[in-house]
Design an enzyme around this catalytic site. Structure first.
Site, mmCIF file in Angstrom:
data_model
loop_
_atom_site.group_PDB
_atom_site.id
_atom_site.type_symbol
_atom_site.label_atom_id
_atom_site.label_comp_id
_atom_site.label_asym_id
_atom_site.label_seq_id
_atom_site.Cartn_x
_atom_site.Cartn_y
_atom_site.Cartn_z
ATOM 1 N N TYR A 218 -2.116 0.165 10.190
ATOM 2 C CA TYR A 218 -2.354 -0.531 8.914
ATOM 3 C C TYR A 218 -1.145 -0.386 7.997
ATOM 4 C CZ TYR A 218 -3.816 -1.128 4.110
ATOM 5 O OH TYR A 218 -3.860 -1.512 2.790
ATOM 6 N N LYS B 126 1.628 -3.369 6.485
ATOM 7 C CA LYS B 126 2.030 -3.578 5.081
ATOM 8 C C LYS B 126 3.545 -3.432 4.928
ATOM 9 C CE LYS B 126 -1.929 -4.524 3.223
ATOM 10 N NZ LYS B 126 -2.181 -5.779 2.505
ATOM 11 N N SER C 192 0.824 -1.210 0.000
ATOM 12 C CA SER C 192 0.000 0.000 0.000
ATOM 13 C C SER C 192 0.854 1.254 0.000
ATOM 14 C CB SER C 192 -0.872 -0.022 1.260
ATOM 15 O OG SER C 192 -1.535 1.201 1.397
HETATM 16 N N1 UFG Z 1 -12.856 10.436 3.980
HETATM 17 C C1 UFG Z 1 -13.770 11.392 4.380
HETATM 18 N N2 UFG Z 1 -15.016 10.971 4.716
HETATM 19 C C2 UFG Z 1 -15.406 9.655 4.675
HETATM 20 C C3 UFG Z 1 -14.460 8.699 4.270
HETATM 21 C C4 UFG Z 1 -13.180 9.116 3.928
HETATM 22 O O1 UFG Z 1 -13.465 12.573 4.435
HETATM 23 O O2 UFG Z 1 -16.556 9.359 5.024
HETATM 24 C C5 UFG Z 1 -11.497 10.867 3.587
HETATM 25 C C6 UFG Z 1 -10.404 10.258 4.451
HETATM 26 O O3 UFG Z 1 -10.203 11.036 5.607
HETATM 27 C C7 UFG Z 1 -9.237 10.269 3.480
HETATM 28 C C8 UFG Z 1 -9.879 10.083 2.098
HETATM 29 O O4 UFG Z 1 -11.248 10.402 2.278
HETATM 30 O O5 UFG Z 1 -8.621 11.525 3.504
HETATM 31 C C9 UFG Z 1 -9.763 8.677 1.580
HETATM 32 O O6 UFG Z 1 -10.206 7.798 2.620
HETATM 33 P P1 UFG Z 1 -10.536 6.263 2.346
HETATM 34 O O7 UFG Z 1 -11.031 5.698 3.631
HETATM 35 O O8 UFG Z 1 -11.403 6.123 1.158
HETATM 36 O O9 UFG Z 1 -9.131 5.646 1.935
HETATM 37 P P2 UFG Z 1 -7.731 5.689 2.707
HETATM 38 O O10 UFG Z 1 -6.839 6.597 1.918
HETATM 39 O O11 UFG Z 1 -7.858 5.945 4.154
HETATM 40 O O12 UFG Z 1 -7.291 4.172 2.606
HETATM 41 C C10 UFG Z 1 -7.459 3.448 1.400
HETATM 42 C C11 UFG Z 1 -7.514 1.969 1.720
HETATM 43 C C12 UFG Z 1 -6.192 1.491 2.209
HETATM 44 C C13 UFG Z 1 -5.091 1.941 1.270
HETATM 45 C C14 UFG Z 1 -5.152 3.434 1.120
HETATM 46 C C15 UFG Z 1 -4.114 3.993 0.213
HETATM 47 O O13 UFG Z 1 -8.507 1.708 2.706
HETATM 48 O O14 UFG Z 1 -6.240 0.090 2.276
HETATM 49 O O15 UFG Z 1 -6.405 3.762 0.569
HETATM 50 O O16 UFG Z 1 -4.168 5.429 0.349
HETATM 51 F F1 UFG Z 1 -3.896 1.610 1.771
#
Ligand code: UFG
Length: 346
Positions: free
Chosen positions: A154, A158, A128
């Site tokens: 997390y 990885k 990731s």
């Molecule tokens: N976000 C919001 N509101 C929500 C959900 C998410 O503002 O309801 C924001 C988060 O704070 C973040 C962005 O949207 O800034 C993306 O969040 P996601 O939860 O969609 O994805 P993440 O970047 O946290 O994580 C995902 C996968 C991981 C992977 C990662 C790589 O869950 O497994 O992408 O960046 F490693």
């Protein structure tokens, strides 16, 4: 090839099974169904009775994995099975380490013992971009040689597993029985397959695009932006959203290109970053619904800005994202979720 797909009943793993079967490979999906679904396994079995099997087992169950590898004569492993929520990993880090590291070692024990101790030949790991944490500003877009310093448990699971895999691959070389190891560091994966058969159905769902789509479809009253004062142009986090089918193409290319004895790491992302607000604008355009969005506090563990420098994967594997228009990525996710309001329970 004959491939074990761990986490094969999950969102990305099921798309991988579908593509590998289409390419003519023999595939066995292994999943504990904690977050995965039986239904896509049944659909793939119906479509590929001779070349597909599903095994309901935990990847840490070395005995079950070993039997699966030996009985089906599998020589390649694509390891998707993992807990994968940044926020959840902050709340329950030990669960994440137990699942992603301890169970992963159980999987490697089986990979090592397979085929009378000769072991498997190829291993492709779902790593990731979360392993990079907050890269120095001169390293965004992020190249593979960027220092890896995760901001969440997390991300650490990885990163640690990358190290474990490298140590294992090096040991296989010392034993004169080398392995091909590829670590693919995914950016944010989204969308669903073009045929409309497979989609993204997570419980709980925390990913930005499906959460926003749920708000557009009226499945939730509103949604929140986690953090609006980050040091980015509009104050919200930036991510690189790669379509799931493009991501799986990278696996297919890596499987063919990485040679026995090689250890390779590639980032998989389109090379363009979108802020949370830009993603919400896209979901509003695609759905035609102006759903309610609240500003909320930052979510623990989130990195500020992560998007890929795709130079290495382009030049080495010849990979390039086919879907780069964010509305196309969002529409692909939207269409499946609209047609399956109860996910795989429909
Ligand atoms: N976000 C919001 N509101 C929500 C959900 C998410 O503002 O309801 C924001 C988060 O704070 C973040 C962005 O949207 O800034 C993306 O969040 P996601 O939860 O969609 O994805 P993440 O970047 O946290 O994580 C995902 C996968 C991981 C992977 C990662 C790589 O869950 O497994 O992408 O960046 F490693």
């Amino acid at each position: 090839m004959r491939i074990l797909v761990t986490g094969g009943a999950g969102y990305i793993g099921s798309h991988a099974c579908q593509r590998l079967l289409k390419d003519g490979h023999t595939v066995v999906a292994l999943d504990n169904l904690l977050r995965g679904h039986q239904k896509p396994m049944d659909m793939l079995k119906a479509a590929h009775a001779k070349s597909f099997n599903f095994v309901h087992a935990d990847l840490g169950d070395s005995k079950a994995v070993l039997e699966t590898l030996d009985t089906n004569e599998l020589d390649t492993v694509m390891h998707f099975g993992a807990l994968a929520y940044v926020g959840e990993s902050v709340e329950d880090p030990l669960w994440y380490y137990r699942n992603n590291i301890s169970s992963g070692i159980g999987l490697l024990d089986a990979c090592d013992a397979a085929h009378g101790g000769k072991g498997i030949k190829r291993f492709i790991f779902s790593s990731s971009c979360a392993t990079y944490g907050n890269p120095p500003t001169n390293m965004i877009p992020v190249p593979e040689h960027c220092p890896q310093s995760p901001t969440s448990p997390y991300g650490y699971t990885k990163l640690h597993f990358e190290h474990i895999l490298k140590d294992y691959a090096n040991k296989r070389t010392i034993d004169n029985n080398p392995i091909a190891l590829t670590m693919l560091r995914y950016f944010n994966v989204a969308g669903s397959d073009r045929t409309g058969m497979l989609g993204e159905d997570h419980t709980p769902e925390t990913h930005l695009i499906p959460v926003a789509i749920d708000a557009a479809l009226g499945k939730r009253e509103s949604m929140s932006i986690f953090g609006t004062d980050y040091p980015t142009p509009d104050g919200t986090n930036i991510r690189d959203y790669v379509h799931v089918e493009d991501l799986i193409s990278a696996h297919a290319l890596a499987m063919d290109s990485t040679q026995i004895g090689q250890i390779e790491a590639f980032n998989v992302g389109i090379g363009k970053g979108y802020s949370v607000r830009e993603i919400l604008d896209s979901v509003k355009r695609v759905s035609g619904v102006d759903f309610t969005v609240h500003d909320a506090p930052k979510r623990a563990g989130d990195a500020i800005a992560l998007y890929n420098n795709p130079a290495k994967i382009k030049s080495t594997l010849g990979w390039d994202a086919q879907i780069t228009d964010i509305d196309e990525v969002v529409a692909s996710a939207f269409n499946w979720l609209k047609d399956h309001p109860n996910g795989y329970r429909d």
